[in-house]
Motif scaffolding. Structure first.
Motif, PDB file in Angstrom:
ATOM      1  N   LYS A 170       0.711  -1.070  -0.015  1.00  0.00           N
ATOM      2  CA  LYS A 170      -0.168  -0.005   0.076  1.00  0.00           C
ATOM      3  C   LYS A 170       0.864   1.371  -0.012  1.00  0.00           C
ATOM      4  O   LYS A 170       1.922   1.256   0.542  1.00  0.00           O
ATOM      5  N   PRO A 171       0.478   2.355  -0.649  1.00  0.00           N
ATOM      6  CA  PRO A 171      -0.932   2.504  -1.277  1.00  0.00           C
ATOM      7  C   PRO A 171      -1.062   1.975  -2.550  1.00  0.00           C
ATOM      8  O   PRO A 171      -2.174   1.406  -3.120  1.00  0.00           O
ATOM      9  N   ALA A 225      -5.349  -3.957  -2.111  1.00  0.00           N
ATOM     10  CA  ALA A 225      -4.504  -2.966  -1.726  1.00  0.00           C
ATOM     11  C   ALA A 225      -5.408  -1.813  -1.042  1.00  0.00           C
ATOM     12  O   ALA A 225      -4.765  -0.796  -0.855  1.00  0.00           O
TER      13      ALA A 225
END
Length: 192
Positions: free
Chosen positions: A37-38, A89
């Motif tokens: 992430k992101p 995600a």
């Protein structure tokens, strides 16, 4: 969703299957994936053909070694990013982007979506229209709340299935894993 929020990095193996009436028989590919992430993602396809899809959160690459081609583009929000990657995600949220219902065990779609014994299957209907799918079936291990399978079903009834194995959550993933430098002699094709 709370479990997905706690996962900042995930890696494992995948089997991607396309079950479409137009193909006549299901087509399967497999390999490894890494998400951080992101918006960093890496999908290494190993069989039947080697290929690589990777983004560092800004630049996207799709590399086809057999064709000596690398397609380069720019990540613009969620466009061009698959629903499976977006969900894992955090780009798509179960609690914000979908109407959710648990499928009963006797539902014929549950067995087809599950692929595993002792799992729960959630049907996710997008609140906003998506070209990629009309509904998504999420197969979850109720003990560890790990996603074991994502099944995207489109308007024609075609299914794109991602089976996830050997999952490691919140392991250290170096940012260099999400960068790509084309080998010498590879044609770079710009994607608008």
């Amino acid at each position: 969703q709370e479990k997905l929020d706690r996962v900042v990095a995930i890696s494992g193996r995948f089997v991607q299957k396309l079950d479409s009436a137009s193909l006549g028989h299901p087509r399967a590919e497999n390999g490894r994936f890494f998400l951080k992430k992101p918006s960093m993602m890496r999908w290494e396809y190993e069989e039947p053909e080697r290929k690589l899809a990777v983004t560092d959160g800004v630049v996207t690459w799709f590399y086809l070694p057999a064709e000596k081609e690398a397609h380069r583009g720019r990540l613009q929000g969620s466009e061009g990013t698959g629903a499976a990657s977006l969900l894992l995600a955090g780009g798509l949220r179960i609690d914000r982007d979908f109407t959710v219902r648990k499928l009963p065990a006797e539902d014929p779609g549950t067995a087809l979506a599950a692929g595993h014994v002792g799992v729960e299957v959630l049907e996710l209907l997008p609140l906003k229209r998506r070209e990629e799918f009309e509904r998504l079936l999420l197969t979850v291990d109720p003990e560890g709340l790990q996603i074991r399978r994502l099944t995207l079903i489109d308007a024609l009834g075609d299914r794109m299935i991602f089976e996830l194995h050997d999952l490691e959550e919140n392991g250290a993933l170096d940012d260099d894993l999400f960068r790509f430098a084309p080998p010498p002699g590879v044609e770079i094709i710009e994607v608008p």
